[in-house]
Design an enzyme around this catalytic site. Structure first.
Site, PDB file in Angstrom:
ATOM      1  N   CYS A  67     -37.276  63.874   3.912  1.00  0.00           N
ATOM      2  CA  CYS A  67     -36.540  62.670   4.268  1.00  0.00           C
ATOM      3  C   CYS A  67     -36.138  61.832   3.061  1.00  0.00           C
ATOM      4  CB  CYS A  67     -37.378  61.798   5.211  1.00  0.00           C
ATOM      5  SG  CYS A  67     -36.499  60.314   5.759  1.00  0.00           S
ATOM      6  N   ARG A  70     -36.885  57.349   3.181  1.00  0.00           N
ATOM      7  CA  ARG A  70     -38.255  56.851   3.289  1.00  0.00           C
ATOM      8  C   ARG A  70     -38.506  55.439   2.728  1.00  0.00           C
ATOM      9  NH1 ARG A  70     -41.713  61.701   0.860  1.00  0.00           N
ATOM     10  NH2 ARG A  70     -39.718  62.559   0.123  1.00  0.00           N
ATOM     11  N   TRP A 233     -31.026  55.755  11.225  1.00  0.00           N
ATOM     12  CA  TRP A 233     -29.565  55.798  11.309  1.00  0.00           C
ATOM     13  C   TRP A 233     -29.108  57.064  10.577  1.00  0.00           C
ATOM     14  CZ3 TRP A 233     -31.959  51.337   9.201  1.00  0.00           C
ATOM     15  CH2 TRP A 233     -32.106  51.355   7.816  1.00  0.00           C
ATOM     16  N   GLU A 238     -24.518  64.181   7.206  1.00  0.00           N
ATOM     17  CA  GLU A 238     -25.105  64.967   8.301  1.00  0.00           C
ATOM     18  C   GLU A 238     -24.036  65.336   9.327  1.00  0.00           C
ATOM     19  OE1 GLU A 238     -29.149  63.697   9.682  1.00  0.00           O
ATOM     20  OE2 GLU A 238     -28.521  61.842   8.734  1.00  0.00           O
TER      21      GLU A 238
END
Ligand code: HEM
Ligand SMILES: N=C(Nc1cccc(CNC[C@@H]2CCCN2)c1)c1cccs1
Length: 357
Positions: A67, A70, A233, A238
């Site tokens: 991720c 973070r 979000w 992506e």
């Protein structure tokens, strides 16, 4: 006997971490460990307090090696749904999570935590589009073909558009799973347009505003929460560089290149790269115009750099999965590309778990 000891050791490790980081005094820690030891001896497991649960979910995010988002781990909103026992109550709780976290576009990173082991959500994400294999090719999201078949076998029927929102599929114990249509009030979608290329709308692209991952297991102090859907979000790439662009997803790059009037016969014109950039520009523009939270991959990388700095200041080593942390477009334009990360897995954390279908 061995399971009891194993559970206690995992509990002790987590509780000691928690009391250290929130600086609770030793006497309280000893007391809590005794309480937990008794509960494990009686029932083979134990129950976290709300504060311990919330802290565990936040640290699990902080430990998520793949991720890039973070930095905001401490601000995760935690909805404690451990008292829920039926599919209908789970569905209601998920509708609440969808509305609460979507927040009319000002997205609030949130997790709902259901009782360990008994509840299972079969969706990969709470909001996702169906995929259908037809004799005229695939309609919708190819990634959803298998799950769409499961939904149809349970009695659900889609309209067969490219953007049919799949139902929630919820299972209690080993009973037959139940499906629930998601109300419009829980759904926010963004139509994709381009800031300067007006023909972009002819591609008729849209995407759901908020990602809710619902198939991962949250592990805290030896306890496995198999249903703990969480949202943040989106990072624009992506949608723009993977969901729309992958050949095995919506595969729209050739159509985007046509709208841009690009010559597609030779790779060396870099038509795919130009189509990717303009598609990602369009995604970021559309979300911003719709007032739906989104982050570009450069800003996200800078936030991740801040996360690295703050973790070093706290004396914690940042671990990561380099190949997941670099964005799929312009990776070398971020600092992440130019450094190494240890891919060490620690708990609390979020893990994959075996599919139920
Ligand atoms: C707040 C905004 C957030 C952003 C922009 C963000 C961004 C991302 C991105 C881009 C990925 C890679 C996903 C992929 O390539 O499929 C990722 C992975 C991940 N994120 Fe975050 N994230 C955010 C919040 C969160 C939250 C709130 C959690 C959990 C509490 C979380 C847990 C994870 C996990 C577990 C993965 C790895 C998923 C896998 O292995 O498939 N993230 N994140
Ligand atoms: N921005 C997000 N993206 C994200 C995070 C974790 C997992 C996923 C889904 N990853 C699986 C997809 C589908 C195949 C490979 N990538 C997306 C968030 C989702 C939930 C919280 S943040």
């Amino acid at each position: 006997r061995y399971e009891v000891l194993e559970m206690y050791l995992k509990a002790k490790e987590f509780i000691e971490l928690y009391y250290k980081e929130v600086e609770m005094d030793e006497a309280l820690l000893k007391n809590r460990l005794l309480e937990i030891s008794n509960e494990i001896n009686e029932s083979g497991t134990y129950t976290l307090t709300y504060d311990e649960l919330a802290y565990g979910a936040r640290v699990a995010w902080r430990n998520s090696n793949r991720c890039i988002g973070r930095l905001f781990w401490e601000s995760l909103h935690v909805l404690d749904q451990r008292a829920i026992t039926t599919e209908d109550e789970v569905a209601e709780a998920l509708f609440h999570h969808l509305q609460y976290a979507t927040n009319n576009g000002k997205v609030i990173p949130t997790i709902s935590i259901f009782r360990p082991d008994h509840i299972r959500i079969w969706n990969h994400q709470l909001i996702r589009y169906a995929g259908y294999e037809t004799n005229k090719g695939v309609i919708g999201d190819p990634d959803s073909i298998a799950f769409t078949k499961v939904c149809e076998s349970l009695g659900w029927k889609g309209l067969k558009t490219n953007f049919d929102v799949l139902p929630l599929v919820i299972q209690v114990g080993n009973q037959q799973p139940k499906w629930f249509e998601i109300p419009q009030t829980c759904l926010l979608e963004v139509r994709i347009s381009h800031p300067t290329i007006t023909d972009f709308v002819n591609l008729q692209l849209k995407w759901y505003g908020v990602p809710f991952v619902s198939d991962m297991k949250l592990e805290i102090g030896g306890i496995h929460y198999c249903a703990a859907p969480f949202n943040g979000w989106y990072m624009g790439t992506e949608i723009g560089a993977r969901n729309f662009a992958d050949e095995k997803r919506y595969n729209v790059l050739p159509d985007v290149a046509s709208v841009l009037g690009l010559e597609q016969t030779r790779d060396s014109t870099l038509w795919k790269d130009r189509a990717l950039v303009e598609l990602n520009v369009a995604v970021l523009h559309s979300f911003k115009q719709a007032g739906v939270s989104i982050v570009d991959h450069h800003t996200a990388a800078k936030q991740f750099k801040q996360f690295e700095k703050r973790e070093e200041d706290q004396g914690r080593k940042v671990t990561g999965t380099w190949s997941w942390l670099i964005p799929p477009i312009s990776p070398a334009a971020t600092h992440i590309f130019h450094k190494e990360y240890q891919d060490k897995v620690v708990t609390p954390n979020y893990f994959y778990q075996k599919r139920r279908y």
